[in-house]
Write a protein that holds these residues in place. Structure first.
Motif, PDB file in Angstrom:
ATOM      1  N   UNK A 130      -4.126  -8.145  -5.094  1.00  0.00           N
ATOM      2  CA  UNK A 130      -2.886  -8.945  -5.936  1.00  0.00           C
ATOM      3  C   UNK A 130      -2.677  -8.198  -7.462  1.00  0.00           C
ATOM      4  N   UNK A 131      -3.515  -7.820  -8.278  1.00  0.00           N
ATOM      5  CA  UNK A 131      -3.149  -7.321  -9.422  1.00  0.00           C
ATOM      6  C   UNK A 131      -2.599  -5.861  -9.222  1.00  0.00           C
ATOM      7  N   UNK A 132      -2.653  -5.118  -8.117  1.00  0.00           N
ATOM      8  CA  UNK A 132      -2.186  -3.675  -7.783  1.00  0.00           C
ATOM      9  C   UNK A 132      -0.874  -4.140  -7.037  1.00  0.00           C
ATOM     10  N   UNK A 133      -0.484  -5.152  -6.539  1.00  0.00           N
ATOM     11  CA  UNK A 133       0.546  -5.459  -5.511  1.00  0.00           C
ATOM     12  C   UNK A 133       0.273  -4.569  -4.229  1.00  0.00           C
ATOM     13  N   UNK A 134      -0.790  -4.483  -4.072  1.00  0.00           N
ATOM     14  CA  UNK A 134      -1.393  -3.656  -2.805  1.00  0.00           C
ATOM     15  C   UNK A 134      -1.712  -4.252  -1.736  1.00  0.00           C
ATOM     16  N   UNK A 135      -1.101  -3.948  -0.407  1.00  0.00           N
ATOM     17  CA  UNK A 135      -1.410  -4.460   0.946  1.00  0.00           C
ATOM     18  C   UNK A 135      -1.383  -3.399   1.908  1.00  0.00           C
ATOM     19  N   UNK A 136      -2.590  -3.013   2.418  1.00  0.00           N
ATOM     20  CA  UNK A 136      -2.562  -1.959   3.340  1.00  0.00           C
ATOM     21  C   UNK A 136      -3.464  -2.014   4.440  1.00  0.00           C
ATOM     22  N   UNK A 137      -3.352  -1.351   5.689  1.00  0.00           N
ATOM     23  CA  UNK A 137      -4.527  -1.460   6.713  1.00  0.00           C
ATOM     24  C   UNK A 137      -5.764  -1.074   6.282  1.00  0.00           C
ATOM     25  N   UNK A 138      -6.696  -1.433   7.050  1.00  0.00           N
ATOM     26  CA  UNK A 138      -8.274  -0.776   6.961  1.00  0.00           C
ATOM     27  C   UNK A 138      -8.391  -0.153   8.269  1.00  0.00           C
ATOM     28  N   UNK A 139      -9.037   0.929   8.276  1.00  0.00           N
ATOM     29  CA  UNK A 139      -9.006   1.553   9.786  1.00  0.00           C
ATOM     30  C   UNK A 139     -10.637   2.257   9.651  1.00  0.00           C
ATOM     31  N   UNK A 140     -11.273   2.177  10.848  1.00  0.00           N
ATOM     32  CA  UNK A 140     -12.527   2.726  10.793  1.00  0.00           C
ATOM     33  C   UNK A 140     -12.521   4.245  10.718  1.00  0.00           C
ATOM     34  N   UNK A 141     -13.375   4.734   9.814  1.00  0.00           N
ATOM     35  CA  UNK A 141     -13.403   6.295   9.388  1.00  0.00           C
ATOM     36  C   UNK A 141     -12.966   6.669   8.207  1.00  0.00           C
ATOM     37  N   UNK A 142     -12.957   7.837   7.615  1.00  0.00           N
ATOM     38  CA  UNK A 142     -12.554   8.218   6.565  1.00  0.00           C
ATOM     39  C   UNK A 142     -11.820   9.718   6.652  1.00  0.00           C
ATOM     40  N   UNK A 143     -11.417  10.182   8.072  1.00  0.00           N
ATOM     41  CA  UNK A 143     -10.605  11.137   8.293  1.00  0.00           C
ATOM     42  C   UNK A 143      -9.392  11.257   7.825  1.00  0.00           C
ATOM     43  N   UNK A 144      -8.908  12.299   7.186  1.00  0.00           N
ATOM     44  CA  UNK A 144      -7.647  12.511   6.470  1.00  0.00           C
ATOM     45  C   UNK A 144      -6.556  12.333   7.364  1.00  0.00           C
ATOM     46  N   UNK A 145      -6.437  12.953   8.450  1.00  0.00           N
ATOM     47  CA  UNK A 145      -5.463  13.038   9.544  1.00  0.00           C
ATOM     48  C   UNK A 145      -5.420  11.760   9.969  1.00  0.00           C
ATOM     49  N   UNK A 146      -6.237  11.209  10.650  1.00  0.00           N
ATOM     50  CA  UNK A 146      -6.183   9.834  11.264  1.00  0.00           C
ATOM     51  C   UNK A 146      -6.202   8.699  10.528  1.00  0.00           C
ATOM     52  N   UNK A 147      -6.646   8.738   9.313  1.00  0.00           N
ATOM     53  CA  UNK A 147      -6.906   7.359   8.573  1.00  0.00           C
ATOM     54  C   UNK A 147      -5.903   7.641   7.198  1.00  0.00           C
ATOM     55  N   UNK A 148      -6.703   8.292   6.290  1.00  0.00           N
ATOM     56  CA  UNK A 148      -6.442   8.424   4.823  1.00  0.00           C
ATOM     57  C   UNK A 148      -4.867   8.850   4.710  1.00  0.00           C
ATOM     58  N   UNK A 149      -4.567   9.841   5.399  1.00  0.00           N
ATOM     59  CA  UNK A 149      -3.230  10.274   5.226  1.00  0.00           C
ATOM     60  C   UNK A 149      -2.103   9.518   5.825  1.00  0.00           C
ATOM     61  N   UNK A 150      -2.326   8.525   6.557  1.00  0.00           N
ATOM     62  CA  UNK A 150      -1.474   7.446   6.948  1.00  0.00           C
ATOM     63  C   UNK A 150      -1.210   6.247   5.906  1.00  0.00           C
ATOM     64  N   UNK A 151      -2.032   6.540   4.795  1.00  0.00           N
ATOM     65  CA  UNK A 151      -1.909   5.578   3.771  1.00  0.00           C
ATOM     66  C   UNK A 151      -2.751   4.515   3.867  1.00  0.00           C
ATOM     67  N   UNK A 152      -3.819   4.579   4.758  1.00  0.00           N
ATOM     68  CA  UNK A 152      -4.504   3.383   5.196  1.00  0.00           C
ATOM     69  C   UNK A 152      -5.831   3.490   4.120  1.00  0.00           C
ATOM     70  N   UNK A 153      -6.504   2.256   4.044  1.00  0.00           N
ATOM     71  CA  UNK A 153      -7.753   2.359   3.490  1.00  0.00           C
ATOM     72  C   UNK A 153      -8.774   2.746   4.533  1.00  0.00           C
ATOM     73  N   UNK A 154      -9.858   3.466   4.447  1.00  0.00           N
ATOM     74  CA  UNK A 154     -10.797   3.997   5.703  1.00  0.00           C
ATOM     75  C   UNK A 154     -12.106   3.273   5.226  1.00  0.00           C
ATOM     76  N   UNK A 155     -12.591   2.651   6.605  1.00  0.00           N
ATOM     77  CA  UNK A 155     -13.932   2.138   6.268  1.00  0.00           C
ATOM     78  C   UNK A 155     -15.163   3.245   6.523  1.00  0.00           C
ATOM     79  N   UNK A 156     -15.930   3.383   5.478  1.00  0.00           N
ATOM     80  CA  UNK A 156     -17.078   4.449   5.915  1.00  0.00           C
ATOM     81  C   UNK A 156     -17.935   3.988   7.019  1.00  0.00           C
ATOM     82  N   UNK A 157     -17.910   5.076   8.096  1.00  0.00           N
ATOM     83  CA  UNK A 157     -18.988   4.594   9.112  1.00  0.00           C
ATOM     84  C   UNK A 157     -20.471   4.551   8.587  1.00  0.00           C
TER      85      UNK A 157
END
Length: 271
Positions: A130-157
């Motif tokens: 709430x403080x940051x006005x942030x609302x984003x999806x969480x996906x499994x993994x921290x790969x750039x192409x599949x997760x982070x570059x999509x603007x998602x938060x990535x879950x560390x396996x």
């Protein structure tokens, strides 16, 4: 042969004129090349700082809306938890069934939902700050192409799922590609962070902020998180932790900024 002229007036040879003309052409061509290179660099910067943010944010917003529609269409009382609901790391005591302090019997038994084994890199939760006005999806993994570059938060396996005893750890870009974690330094102790899954909503409270540590500081991801580089930061007792990590300083990836939170409550997701 040199051109003739009136005494006292400089006489310019044809060869000198040609050399000057060639120099002008070379300088003109060089100037055009520099302008072209500058324009290309400007376009690249605009692409990184504006276009990737625009595309990633819009995509993340669409994914959040899609997840909410999917969850609303499902019956949370009959939805079976995925294989990852059992957790990927053995839970540190107290056991997951005990729940956080103050949890009701229903809360203690409510399943923590994670991604299925066939849904690696697929969004399965929504992170709200709430403080940051942030609302984003969480996906499994921290790969750039599949997760982070999509603007998602990535879950560390290898780290826990939300609501489970241990450490639920996420990564996100600080600059470009949606930059969801750009303003993490604005968080303060006590700020709330919510993680919403298909079956439940988990609320954490910010507890500690590690302003800078090594990018290889794996201690911040342990079930009981504690910096291996700056051991004054972190914990010694088992608990229900949330870890957010991003690069620092801005526009570099040399160090990591870490925010830790503790689980306050968990409740069934309202439809």
């Amino acid at each position: 042969m040199r051109a003739s002229g009136v005494r006292g007036v400089p006489v310019v040879a044809n060869g000198t004129r040609r050399r000057r003309a060639r120099r002008r052409r070379v300088m003109w061509a060089g100037g055009e090349a520099l302008v072209t290179v500058g324009a290309v660099l400007l376009l690249l910067v605009a692409h990184q700082l504006w276009w990737t943010n625009r595309e990633a944010r819009q995509g993340a917003e669409r994914k959040v809306a899609a997840l909410e529609r999917e969850w609303d269409a499902a019956d949370p009382d009959t939805a079976a938890p995925g294989p990852a609901d059992a957790g990927t790391v053995p839970a540190a005591p107290p056991s997951p069934s005990a729940g956080p302090p103050g949890a009701t019997a229903r809360q203690r038994s409510y399943p923590a939902t994670g991604p299925s084994r066939t849904g690696h890199s697929r969004a399965y939760a929504v992170l709200t700050v709430p403080r940051l006005g942030l609302r984003v999806p969480v996906a499994e993994g921290v790969g750039k192409r599949d997760v982070l570059d999509k603007g998602y938060a990535g879950h560390y396996p290898g780290t826990q799922q939300p609501g489970r005893a241990g450490n639920f750890a996420l990564a996100g870009h600080r600059n470009t590609h949606g930059e969801p974690f750009r303003y993490l330094p604005r968080l303060r102790a006590g700020d709330t962070i919510r993680v919403e899954t298909r079956t439940a909503t988990y609320t954490y409270a910010v507890d500690q902020i590690l302003p800078r540590t090594s990018a290889r500081d794996s201690g911040v991801l342990r079930p009981v998180p504690r910096s291996a580089v700056r051991p004054a930061y972190g914990y010694t007792d088992p608990g229900y932790y949330l870890t957010l990590t991003t690069c620092t300083p801005e526009f570099t990836s040399r160090y990591r900024l870490v925010v830790w939170g503790k689980l306050l409550s968990m409740r069934p997701r309202s439809r």
